[in-house]
Design a protein around this motif. Structure first.
Motif, short mmCIF file in Angstrom:
data_model
loop_
_atom_site.label_atom_id
_atom_site.label_comp_id
_atom_site.label_asym_id
_atom_site.label_seq_id
_atom_site.Cartn_x
_atom_site.Cartn_y
_atom_site.Cartn_z
N SER A 157 -30.56 37.00 53.60
CA SER A 157 -29.28 36.42 53.16
C SER A 157 -28.43 36.04 54.36
O SER A 157 -28.25 36.83 55.28
CB SER A 157 -28.53 37.45 52.31
N VAL A 158 -27.95 34.84 54.35
CA VAL A 158 -27.05 34.37 55.40
C VAL A 158 -25.77 33.89 54.70
O VAL A 158 -25.78 32.93 53.95
CB VAL A 158 -27.69 33.23 56.22
N ARG A 159 -24.69 34.57 54.98
CA ARG A 159 -23.44 34.29 54.28
C ARG A 159 -22.76 33.00 54.71
O ARG A 159 -22.04 32.40 53.95
CB ARG A 159 -22.47 35.46 54.47
N GLU A 160 -22.98 32.58 55.93
CA GLU A 160 -22.28 31.41 56.44
C GLU A 160 -22.95 30.09 56.06
O GLU A 160 -22.52 29.04 56.50
CB GLU A 160 -22.15 31.49 57.97
N GLU A 161 -24.00 30.13 55.27
CA GLU A 161 -24.68 28.90 54.90
C GLU A 161 -23.90 28.15 53.82
O GLU A 161 -23.28 28.76 52.96
CB GLU A 161 -26.08 29.20 54.35
N GLN B 175 -27.61 24.25 52.15
CA GLN B 175 -28.59 24.99 52.95
C GLN B 175 -29.27 26.07 52.13
O GLN B 175 -30.47 26.28 52.25
CB GLN B 175 -27.92 25.60 54.18
N ARG B 176 -28.51 26.76 51.28
CA ARG B 176 -29.11 27.78 50.40
C ARG B 176 -30.09 27.15 49.43
O ARG B 176 -31.15 27.71 49.15
CB ARG B 176 -28.02 28.53 49.65
N LEU B 177 -29.75 25.97 48.93
CA LEU B 177 -30.65 25.28 48.01
C LEU B 177 -31.97 24.93 48.70
O LEU B 177 -33.05 25.17 48.15
CB LEU B 177 -29.98 24.01 47.47
N TRP B 178 -31.90 24.41 49.92
CA TRP B 178 -33.13 24.08 50.65
C TRP B 178 -33.93 25.33 50.96
O TRP B 178 -35.17 25.33 50.93
CB TRP B 178 -32.81 23.31 51.93
N ALA C 128 -38.83 27.42 58.24
CA ALA C 128 -38.43 28.80 58.51
C ALA C 128 -38.10 28.97 59.99
O ALA C 128 -37.15 29.68 60.34
CB ALA C 128 -39.53 29.77 58.09
N GLY C 129 -38.87 28.33 60.86
CA GLY C 129 -38.56 28.37 62.28
C GLY C 129 -37.22 27.75 62.60
O GLY C 129 -36.46 28.26 63.42
N MET C 130 -36.92 26.65 61.94
CA MET C 130 -35.62 26.00 62.13
C MET C 130 -34.49 26.92 61.63
O MET C 130 -33.45 27.05 62.29
CB MET C 130 -35.59 24.67 61.38
N LEU C 131 -34.69 27.59 60.49
CA LEU C 131 -33.68 28.51 59.98
C LEU C 131 -33.45 29.66 60.96
O LEU C 131 -32.32 30.07 61.21
CB LEU C 131 -34.09 29.07 58.62
N GLU C 132 -34.54 30.19 61.50
CA GLU C 132 -34.43 31.30 62.44
C GLU C 132 -33.71 30.86 63.71
O GLU C 132 -32.86 31.59 64.24
CB GLU C 132 -35.82 31.84 62.76
N LEU C 133 -34.02 29.68 64.21
CA LEU C 133 -33.35 29.16 65.40
C LEU C 133 -31.86 28.98 65.16
O LEU C 133 -31.03 29.37 65.99
CB LEU C 133 -33.99 27.84 65.83
N ARG C 134 -31.49 28.43 64.02
CA ARG C 134 -30.07 28.24 63.70
C ARG C 134 -29.35 29.58 63.58
O ARG C 134 -28.20 29.72 64.01
CB ARG C 134 -29.91 27.44 62.41
N GLU C 135 -30.02 30.58 62.98
CA GLU C 135 -29.41 31.89 62.84
C GLU C 135 -29.20 32.55 64.21
O GLU C 135 -28.15 33.14 64.47
CB GLU C 135 -30.29 32.78 61.96
N ARG C 136 -30.17 32.42 65.10
CA ARG C 136 -30.01 32.99 66.44
C ARG C 136 -28.89 32.29 67.21
O ARG C 136 -28.13 32.94 67.93
CB ARG C 136 -31.31 32.89 67.21
#
Length: 132
Positions: A58-62, A66-69, A102-110
């Motif tokens: 879960s990422v609250r700032e999305e 972004q949650r839909l994708w 998933a890699g793009m999501l992880e990069l954005r989260e970091r």
């Protein structure tokens, strides 16, 4: 430990069971295990678990888009994982799309965590030398 080699499952099956007409293991996970052994199937399994974790986290700032994708790619990834359990695996093109997402999501989260840490870090006090 090392398996029979990539794309060699049908040849090995024919060599060991000449009367068999099977062309594959009928399970992508079993086929990965037999072709790559533990050296390939353990990293493959870890990749699948980590990608699932990235999608479910879960990422609250999305934004809602972004949650839909995230949900769309999670559904596609689950569908491919279930299909792989009961059929042959296809790593040609479709398998890597959710993994790249998933890699793009992880990069954005970091990057988000790093930016947040940069702004919340206290200003360091000036260091004075004894010579002053």
């Amino acid at each position: 430990i090392s398996g029979v080699g990539l794309m060699r499952f049908p040849e090995e099956l024919q060599a060991r069971l000449p009367e068999s007409r099977a062309k594959g293991a009928h399970s992508g996970y079993i086929q990965v295990l037999t072709e790559t052994g533990l050296l390939g199937s353990v990293p493959y399994g870890l990749l699948l678990v980590y990608v699932s974790y990235v999608f479910v986290r879960s990422v609250r700032e999305e934004s809602s888009d972004q949650r839909l994708w995230r949900v769309i790619f999670l559904a596609a990834f689950i569908g491919m994982a279930v299909n792989t359990a009961f059929g042959t695996y296809h790593f040609d093109r479709y398998f890597w799309i959710p993994i790249a997402f998933a890699g793009m999501l992880e990069l954005r989260e970091r990057q988000r965590r790093q930016t947040k840490a940069d702004f919340s870090a206290p200003e360091s006090a000036p260091v004075h030398s004894l010579a002053e």
